[in-house]
Write a protein that holds these residues in place. Structure first.
Motif, short mmCIF file in Angstrom:
data_model
loop_
_atom_site.label_atom_id
_atom_site.label_comp_id
_atom_site.label_asym_id
_atom_site.label_seq_id
_atom_site.Cartn_x
_atom_site.Cartn_y
_atom_site.Cartn_z
N VAL A 152 -69.02 -19.48 65.91
CA VAL A 152 -69.73 -19.86 64.38
C VAL A 152 -68.99 -21.11 64.04
N SER A 187 -74.81 -18.72 58.43
CA SER A 187 -74.35 -17.55 58.61
C SER A 187 -75.75 -16.75 57.84
N ARG A 215 -77.42 -14.04 60.69
CA ARG A 215 -77.70 -12.77 60.28
C ARG A 215 -79.05 -12.12 60.60
#
Length: 221
Positions: A59, A74, A78
């Motif tokens: 990430v 993020s 998701r």
């Protein structure tokens, strides 16, 4: 080490034939729609391409590739995870993502055309146009250089010694013919060859060679 929860590819969608071969059943369409919705955002689409281009991606590396906040990345990750497009695994303080190959194969099969032979025929028929396009020495030189890997315009100008407007003009023609593709990376645009188009041109030349052999004794006046 912990593995984050991932949504499986919908079972009803896993065996769908290509859209061009058969209409989707209502249940399969309902299950597939969230996957396509997840890819409708440019950032998420590029995230998936970056993850799929390597065995896994941290990430931290993904965040640095975009001009948006880490929280935004993020959120997009998701969405991709919940759609079943990526897997996620936490290792210490970082999360590593990998593409869900089953989901990618599903989407690829769904959007593929069953008429493979027809597709090959179209490539071969386009081959004559590609051959004519490569008759220009500079365009042929550009293709030869790009066979060594993707390159930006500045590199191609340096390698050919041609002026930038000329190189850009020829790249535009090659791009419009489908011989090369363009890929933005940061402040540069990189150009890469499309091998299938060259294969079509090679097949066209092969057909001409076979015709020449078959008609070697056919003198015409």
């Amino acid at each position: 080490m912990s593995v984050l929860t991932v949504v499986d590819v919908p079972p009803a969608a896993a065996c769908c034939p290509p859209l061009s071969a058969q209409a989707l059943a209502p249940q399969a369409a309902a299950e597939l729609a969230p996957i396509f919705k997840a890819l409708s955002d440019p950032v998420r689409l590029r995230l998936l391409s970056l993850i799929a281009a390597s065995p896994e991606a941290c990430v931290c590396d993904l965040t640095d590739a975009f001009d948006v906040t880490g929280a935004t990345i993020s959120h997009h990750l998701r969405v991709l995870r919940e759609a079943g497009l990526v897997d996620a695994e936490r290792r210490g303080t970082w999360v590593y993502y990998s593409a869900q190959r089953q989901a990618l194969d599903l989407l690829g099969g769904l959007l593929a055309s069953p008429a493979t032979a027809s597709h090959q025929g179209s490539l071969i028929s386009a081959g004559s146009d590609v051959v004519r396009l490569l008759a220009d020495p500079l365009r042929a030189q550009l293709v030869e250089i790009l066979a060594g890997g993707p390159a930006c315009t500045a590199y191609l100008v340096a390698e050919t010694g041609a002026k930038q407007p000329n190189v850009s003009g020829h790249l535009k023609q090659l791009r419009e013919a489908g011989v090369v593709g363009a890929e933005p990376r940061g402040r540069y645009t990189f150009y890469r060859l499309v091998p299938e188009m060259l294969q079509g041109a090679a097949a066209h030349l092969g057909d001409l060679a076979e015709q020449a052999r078959a008609n070697a004794d056919n003198f015409r006046s």
